[in-house]
Design a protein around this motif. Sequence first.
Motif, short mmCIF file in Angstrom:
data_model
loop_
_atom_site.label_atom_id
_atom_site.label_comp_id
_atom_site.label_asym_id
_atom_site.label_seq_id
_atom_site.Cartn_x
_atom_site.Cartn_y
_atom_site.Cartn_z
N TYR A 12 0.71 -1.15 0.05
CA TYR A 12 -0.01 0.16 -0.07
C TYR A 12 0.84 1.33 -0.10
O TYR A 12 0.36 2.24 -0.54
CB TYR A 12 -0.79 0.09 1.19
CG TYR A 12 -1.75 1.24 1.47
CD1 TYR A 12 -2.78 1.66 0.57
CD2 TYR A 12 -1.19 2.18 2.33
CE1 TYR A 12 -3.49 2.74 0.88
CE2 TYR A 12 -1.78 3.50 2.36
CZ TYR A 12 -3.01 3.75 1.69
OH TYR A 12 -3.58 4.88 1.99
N GLN A 64 2.35 2.11 -3.44
CA GLN A 64 1.49 2.15 -4.25
C GLN A 64 0.73 3.70 -4.07
O GLN A 64 0.55 4.52 -5.11
CB GLN A 64 0.17 1.20 -4.33
CG GLN A 64 0.63 -0.08 -4.85
CD GLN A 64 0.80 -0.27 -6.36
OE1 GLN A 64 0.10 0.67 -7.30
NE2 GLN A 64 1.66 -1.09 -6.78
N THR A 65 0.68 4.01 -2.90
CA THR A 65 0.21 5.44 -2.61
C THR A 65 1.34 6.34 -2.99
O THR A 65 1.15 7.36 -3.69
CB THR A 65 -0.08 5.46 -1.12
OG1 THR A 65 -0.95 4.50 -0.73
CG2 THR A 65 -0.44 6.99 -0.73
N SER A 80 1.48 6.76 -6.80
CA SER A 80 0.14 7.61 -7.20
C SER A 80 0.66 9.06 -7.14
O SER A 80 0.10 9.88 -7.85
CB SER A 80 -1.08 7.30 -6.52
OG SER A 80 -1.22 5.71 -6.68
N ILE A 129 -5.25 9.52 -4.68
CA ILE A 129 -4.71 8.87 -3.58
C ILE A 129 -5.85 8.20 -2.75
O ILE A 129 -6.67 9.17 -2.31
CB ILE A 129 -3.64 9.49 -2.78
CG1 ILE A 129 -2.41 10.00 -3.86
CG2 ILE A 129 -3.12 8.76 -1.51
CD1 ILE A 129 -1.61 10.96 -3.07
N ASP A 130 -6.04 7.00 -2.65
CA ASP A 130 -7.07 6.51 -1.52
C ASP A 130 -6.42 6.55 -0.25
O ASP A 130 -5.56 5.37 -0.09
CB ASP A 130 -7.55 5.46 -2.15
CG ASP A 130 -8.52 4.43 -1.43
OD1 ASP A 130 -9.32 5.46 -0.56
OD2 ASP A 130 -8.76 3.52 -1.27
N GLY A 131 -6.51 7.30 0.50
CA GLY A 131 -5.84 7.45 1.90
C GLY A 131 -6.47 6.31 2.71
O GLY A 131 -7.86 6.21 2.99
N GLU A 136 -2.33 7.53 6.28
CA GLU A 136 -1.94 8.93 6.30
C GLU A 136 -2.90 9.74 7.12
O GLU A 136 -3.84 9.51 7.41
CB GLU A 136 -2.05 9.68 4.77
CG GLU A 136 -3.25 9.71 4.19
CD GLU A 136 -3.78 8.40 3.59
OE1 GLU A 136 -5.00 8.38 3.41
OE2 GLU A 136 -3.15 7.43 3.47
N TYR A 142 1.07 14.33 0.94
CA TYR A 142 0.85 13.07 1.47
C TYR A 142 1.62 12.66 2.65
O TYR A 142 3.12 12.84 2.59
CB TYR A 142 1.30 11.66 0.42
CG TYR A 142 0.75 10.58 1.02
CD1 TYR A 142 -0.14 10.02 1.65
CD2 TYR A 142 2.11 9.63 1.24
CE1 TYR A 142 -0.30 8.75 2.10
CE2 TYR A 142 1.88 8.37 1.86
CZ TYR A 142 0.57 8.05 1.98
OH TYR A 142 0.66 6.62 2.66
#
Length: 532
Positions: A150, A153-154, A157, A164-166, A169, A177
């Motif tokens: 994860y 990938q973040t 992105s 970004i699918d937080g 964070e 981020y």
Amino acid sequence: MAAKKASSTLKRQFTTRMLIVLIIILSCSSVFQYVYLSKKIESDVALEANKVSESIEQGINETDVASKAIELQLDLKLKIIAQRINDRLGDKPLEEVTNEELLSLSKEFGVAGITLLQDMDKDHGITGVKSTQPSDIGFSFKQFLGEDSYGYQTLNSLYHGKKIDGTFETYIDKNTYMLPIAPSGSNNKKPTFFKYGYYKPDDKDYIINPFLEANEVYHFTQEVGPNNWIKKVLDSNKNVKEIAVLTPKVYADPSLVKAKTETWKKVDYGNFKLETQKDRDTLVKLAKGPKRVAYISKQGGKTFYKVFIPVTDGKVIYVGLDYDLLSKPLKSMSLILLIFSLLSLLALFILSTSFFSNIYKNIQAIISQINLLEAGDFTARSTVIDKGELRDLSASINHMAETLSHVLKDTTKQAEKVQSLALTLKAETDDSVEKVYELSIDLTSNAREDNFDIADFLDLVEEKLNMVEQTEDINNLIQRVKHIRDLSDNRSESTTDITITMSDLIKSLQAQSVELSKISSTLFKNMYKFKL
């Protein structure tokens, strides 16, 4: 003997039944108290566990709010610093930026360090190119975290301008981020906690990564907050043996402890020294389906009440209570109640048996009197010192005995009179028999002699009358003579009959006097059997 045996059996039956009732009452009372005590202890322990868990949860929430507020301030600070670093770097390409320049900027802005990240090649992915920390140069997130992780990938992105699918964070926007305080992935010699921020300017092909050392903040949020609450609860409540905030996911997947960029621990706060295999199995189940779980655990000769209460963020508050200490007051109270119940029932048993013994004693006195009356002793009397029906019964029996005694005494006197009269009648009839016998003989002899003389005279008269001329008058005289002869014969026979009848009567009176004398003698014999 039969009456005594029956009475003794009655007393034994009463005592036995009282003992049985006493045992039944004690058994029922013990069972009821045990059930009530168990439920009461369970409810009290559960209530105590709820209070402790609510207190700890409150402490965690307050600490979480404080830590989030602090981290938000750090996030905003890091974003501003990243923007200012971007302004300072200007249009310089990444190759022209030196590590010394970054070190100067880090000192200027008061950060622990600055790293510039760039997507290098397919094998390394996003990698540290320039940095104030030598260990960060050449540090590949792809190799360290894994391409499918994860975190990578973040970061990828963010670098390529994707959405970004937080999840983990603490702050995120289009170009920024921010990660929560976590251990450094590149610094493996000493566990150091940093606050990392990633900022991707629109006009540059690299990510600016300023970071702050946050050991103090981390220790504040991890130790001063919940641990302080736990310590206060343990110090103020002796019933609580231990408290901990646990992470069921780590029990379900122990490999999470080895995560390099995220802090995963089985015990986040407090202590969990009483851990058993059952506890571990319970936590594994809680990782799949959170729900409150409580049970009693016996360890090392002691009994503990363990409660696992799921809270937010997948955590579980564990409270270990000293079950023996919690249940001791209730058990002591129950024991005191049981002892008082036993003493009360024992007192009731003693009073009942004493009361029945008095009744039994009075009944025995009445039975003894009745036995004496049955044996013929009408002088027997019973003395019952009582205020109830037994006293009335004793008085009635005494009165009955007194009445029977008077009746029997009167009967004895009448029997004496009957015997005296029988003897007198016998003596008189004995004398009368001789006299009547002599008199009857004289009367019969005289009557017969007179009848013979009259018959001779009448025969002579009738002979003379037959010799004269038969006239009507003569015939009448002859008839009168015959009539007189008949009267004389009848009187002679009547005298004989009367004499015989009187003789029989006297003999009958004599026999009846004898029989009456026998009856009175028998009555006397029977009366002598009674004691009056």
